[in-house]
Design an enzyme around this catalytic site. Structure first.
Site, mmCIF file in Angstrom:
data_model
loop_
_atom_site.group_PDB
_atom_site.id
_atom_site.type_symbol
_atom_site.label_atom_id
_atom_site.label_comp_id
_atom_site.label_asym_id
_atom_site.label_seq_id
_atom_site.Cartn_x
_atom_site.Cartn_y
_atom_site.Cartn_z
ATOM 1 N N LYS A 1 -12.175 13.511 -50.790
ATOM 2 C CA LYS A 1 -12.344 12.540 -49.697
ATOM 3 C C LYS A 1 -11.000 11.868 -49.382
ATOM 4 C CE LYS A 1 -16.838 12.698 -48.716
ATOM 5 N NZ LYS A 1 -17.333 13.092 -47.386
ATOM 6 N N SER B 1 -15.776 7.879 -48.646
ATOM 7 C CA SER B 1 -16.478 7.307 -49.792
ATOM 8 C C SER B 1 -15.577 6.348 -50.554
ATOM 9 C CB SER B 1 -16.886 8.445 -50.732
ATOM 10 O OG SER B 1 -17.292 7.941 -51.977
ATOM 11 N N TYR C 1 -14.644 14.868 -56.181
ATOM 12 C CA TYR C 1 -15.216 14.405 -54.910
ATOM 13 C C TYR C 1 -14.335 13.311 -54.296
ATOM 14 C CZ TYR C 1 -18.725 12.186 -51.850
ATOM 15 O OH TYR C 1 -19.399 11.632 -50.786
#
Lengths: 317, 317
Positions: free
Chosen positions: A144, A116, A140
């Site tokens: 990642k 991402s 998040y």
């Protein structure tokens, strides 16, 4: 070739499955896995399993998939709300899979990991280069980024052949409106194209980075065919996309579906959503990925056309 | 203030302990921990424990240290040779500690983490900026980079107050020669200063980035006093240092200890060592750290003088 898709029940997983069964990649076996069993497809095995289950890697690797698409994750909002669950799903589960792959002798599968752009964080330059530093501003994004580093390290050591692709915001997402902070980017186009009203919670000067679901599926398929021997120490690639302002998106909607469609968008500012999305990146160079042949749309008219071709619900008369 | 030092038995841990007990930081309690019990110090608690032991965090946090120096790690060569051990020690053990801190209500200790310039990887510009991208070329570097991301994420979430400091190559390391690839950088100065021969395995044009043990100790102490509220999303800081070629190091040795000392260096090329150290960085900007008040040496004469003042063995007559 045995192909395994993790996260096969999600929007991108289903589109990838459709493309592969339609002939985009040759295969002799196809395994589809997700926390809920992906829809049954003739000639494919459908598995319901949670990647965080300690037995998951053994189940998934039992028949030695040659090519693994790893699209499974919990989303940004949930990873921010539940710290332990986010790290367990978005980091540890992938690490367990990579460790299990490493433990099998003479086994070097290709693994395409959906990463991402959340690995990057503001402040940003206007156009972000491929070698921009990793300063995620969400858990998040941190998960990642950590997984990218792990994937690159295992690949460097010859334990698997990994590529992490950092996807743009997917637009137009098919289906019902959702409550993701990014949801309005699809909603303000999808709902008017279907004759429904939509709410724009931010200023129309806001600019962001997009690719269609078709382009995102194409990135995954293209990555599967890449020779990684020319890659440097990082296996992470920022995908190309289209930089567009909300005003440009609405202009494309007007060209495609007329003023009456554009009039269905109601501007109702939402400071909470604005605060989140205003910190997002506007554009990326994606020089390396473009040179490797990854292709995204060059106009929002194309993105609208692709939605109408691939995803618009059949009108019920 | 209760101070905890992890890795207290190592070279830097011992120097930090000495500085703190000499008054560099005020404390009411001092806990020293390492895999082997650190030397007993009056008024301090010495603990032998392995950070990878699941009970280690509870033991270490039992008395709520306010300031934690985390210098414990396995070194680059061992992390490359033993993948599982490297990740268990250099990533998982720190994560378990951070998770245990996060689980304690109303507890926000400051944690100073010894990171490494191995988070960066070639190809490098001549002088590496603070925001250079993370492309480690060793598992050790990947583990340190992942831990930095975790530390930044936990700090952003208000679960602890962390700073990761990326240390230059420490020179002159006291003690006996070791077999680390970087060992010769200390050896070619330390051995001649003590009247002993030394081997130079690389060309004298090789350039690298150094700080003395005294400067490195100073970095840790300075970090402990920093206000992190002005920090951006990354809690990792590249430390200042001195960029010097081997020839410049030998010139400084000649100025300090004469031609006879310089003559004790024998040039015996070792392609294995050369291949490793030639890929290392030559210089860093360290702009942010310098602005925050971190200070390193500005000449190798100073680095030699500091060794003579702090570490040269007392001659046995």
């Amino acid at each position: 070739m045995h192909i395994l898709i993790l996260g096969a029940a999600g929007m991108l997983g289903r589109k990838l499955t459709t493309a592969i069964t339609a002939g985009a990649l040759p295969y002799t076996r196809l395994t589809l896995a997700d926390v809920v069993a992906p829809p049954a497809i003739p000639g494919a095995t459908s598995l319901a399993l949670n990647l965080t289950d300690p037995t998951a890697p053994a189940t998934l690797l039992q028949h030695r998939p040659d090519l693994i698409f790893h699209l499974a994750a919990i989303v940004s909002g949930e990873a921010e709300a539940d710290l332990a669950k986010g790290y367990a799903t978005n980091l540890d589960a992938t690490r367990a899979l990579l460790d299990a792959i490493a433990a099998i002798p003479d086994y070097l599968p290709k693994l395409i990991f959906a990463s991402s752009l959340a690995v990057f964080g503001a402040p940003f330059p206007k156009v972000i280069p491929d070698d921009f530093h990793l300063t995620p501003r969400t858990s998040y994004g941190a998960q990642k980024a950590m997984t990218e580093l792990l994937l690159s390290d295992h690949s460097r050591r010859g334990l698997l052949d990994g590529i992490a692709i950092r996807l743009p915001t997917i637009c137009i997402r098919p289906g019902a409106p959702n409550r993701a902070a990014s949801g309005f980017y699809s909603s303000i186009l999808r709902e008017p194209l279907n004759g429904q009203p939509a709410i724009l919670p931010v200023s129309d000067t806001l600019r962001h980075w997009f690719a269609s679901p078709r382009a995102a599926t194409g990135f995954l398929l293209h990555a599967a065919g890449l020779d990684t021997t020319t890659f440097g120490p990082s296996r992470a690639l920022t995908m190309p996309g289209l930089s567009a302002s909300v005003a440009e998106m609405i202009e494309a909607l007007r060209r495609t579906a007329g003023q009456s469609a554009a009039d269905l968008i109601q501007h109702t500012p939402d400071p909470t959503i604005a605060a989140i999305v205003e910190s997002w990146a506007e554009a990326f160079e994606a020089t390396t990925a473009r040179a490797l042949g990854f292709k995204a749309e060059s106009s929002f008219d194309d993105i609208l056309r692709i939605y109408l071709e691939d995803d618009r619900p059949t009108p019920s008369i």
